[in-house]
Design a protein around this motif. Sequence first.
Motif, PDB file in Angstrom:
ATOM      1  N   GLN A 101     -52.695 128.050 -20.729  1.00 50.27           N
ATOM      2  CA  GLN A 101     -54.091 128.105 -20.292  1.00 50.27           C
ATOM      3  C   GLN A 101     -54.478 129.532 -19.909  1.00 50.27           C
ATOM      4  N   VAL A 102     -55.623 129.954 -20.407  1.00 46.29           N
ATOM      5  CA  VAL A 102     -56.230 131.221 -19.991  1.00 46.29           C
ATOM      6  C   VAL A 102     -57.599 130.893 -19.410  1.00 46.29           C
ATOM      7  N   THR A 103     -57.815 131.287 -18.166  1.00 45.42           N
ATOM      8  CA  THR A 103     -59.085 131.041 -17.497  1.00 45.42           C
ATOM      9  C   THR A 103     -59.666 132.373 -17.049  1.00 45.42           C
ATOM     10  N   GLN A 131     -58.369 126.658 -28.013  1.00 48.08           N
ATOM     11  CA  GLN A 131     -59.299 125.540 -27.956  1.00 48.08           C
ATOM     12  C   GLN A 131     -59.866 125.444 -26.560  1.00 48.08           C
ATOM     13  N   ALA A 132     -61.175 125.549 -26.477  1.00 48.91           N
ATOM     14  CA  ALA A 132     -61.879 125.394 -25.214  1.00 48.91           C
ATOM     15  C   ALA A 132     -62.336 123.944 -25.087  1.00 48.91           C
ATOM     16  N   PRO A 133     -62.562 123.480 -23.862  1.00 47.59           N
ATOM     17  CA  PRO A 133     -63.004 122.101 -23.661  1.00 47.59           C
ATOM     18  C   PRO A 133     -64.262 121.794 -24.455  1.00 47.59           C
ATOM     19  N   ALA A 150     -59.764 129.155 -22.495  1.00 47.52           N
ATOM     20  CA  ALA A 150     -59.285 128.155 -23.450  1.00 47.52           C
ATOM     21  C   ALA A 150     -57.787 127.974 -23.273  1.00 47.52           C
ATOM     22  N   VAL A 151     -57.268 126.953 -23.933  1.00 49.69           N
ATOM     23  CA  VAL A 151     -55.824 126.848 -24.094  1.00 49.69           C
ATOM     24  C   VAL A 151     -55.458 127.628 -25.363  1.00 49.69           C
TER      25      VAL A 151
END
Length: 127
Positions: free
Chosen positions: A122-124, A39-41, A92-93
């Motif tokens: 979290q993956v950024t 899920q992304a912001p 996203a998380v």
Amino acid sequence: EVQFVESGGGVVQAEGSLTLSCVASGFTVDDYYIGWFRQAPGKEREGVSFISSRDGSTLYTDRVKGRFTISNDNAKNTVSLRMNSLKPEDTAVYYCVWAPLVAPLSTLKTYPSLWYWGQGTQVTVSS
């Protein structure tokens, strides 16, 4: 109650790689699906990839096909997601999920509420 231990998230540059891992416990059935939502912001949850403990069949969202690879170890109740060629839109998380094998995966993946969820990692991906 299914419990999860997730690891492997972090910050990576575009075109880089990460591997997410998850250990699931607290279930007694032999046949199940395990995998990842993200899920992304500001966006809805998205099923990323899943694998069947029964036959090892896999499913990927089109957005990650050819870049991500899911694998599992039934003896250790673990699942891993190797993510290559990461893009900023992969930010996203990522949640490890588990569900008993009660319906086709193509159906189950559209019902996030039918899965047990981990706490997320979290993956950024920076550009």
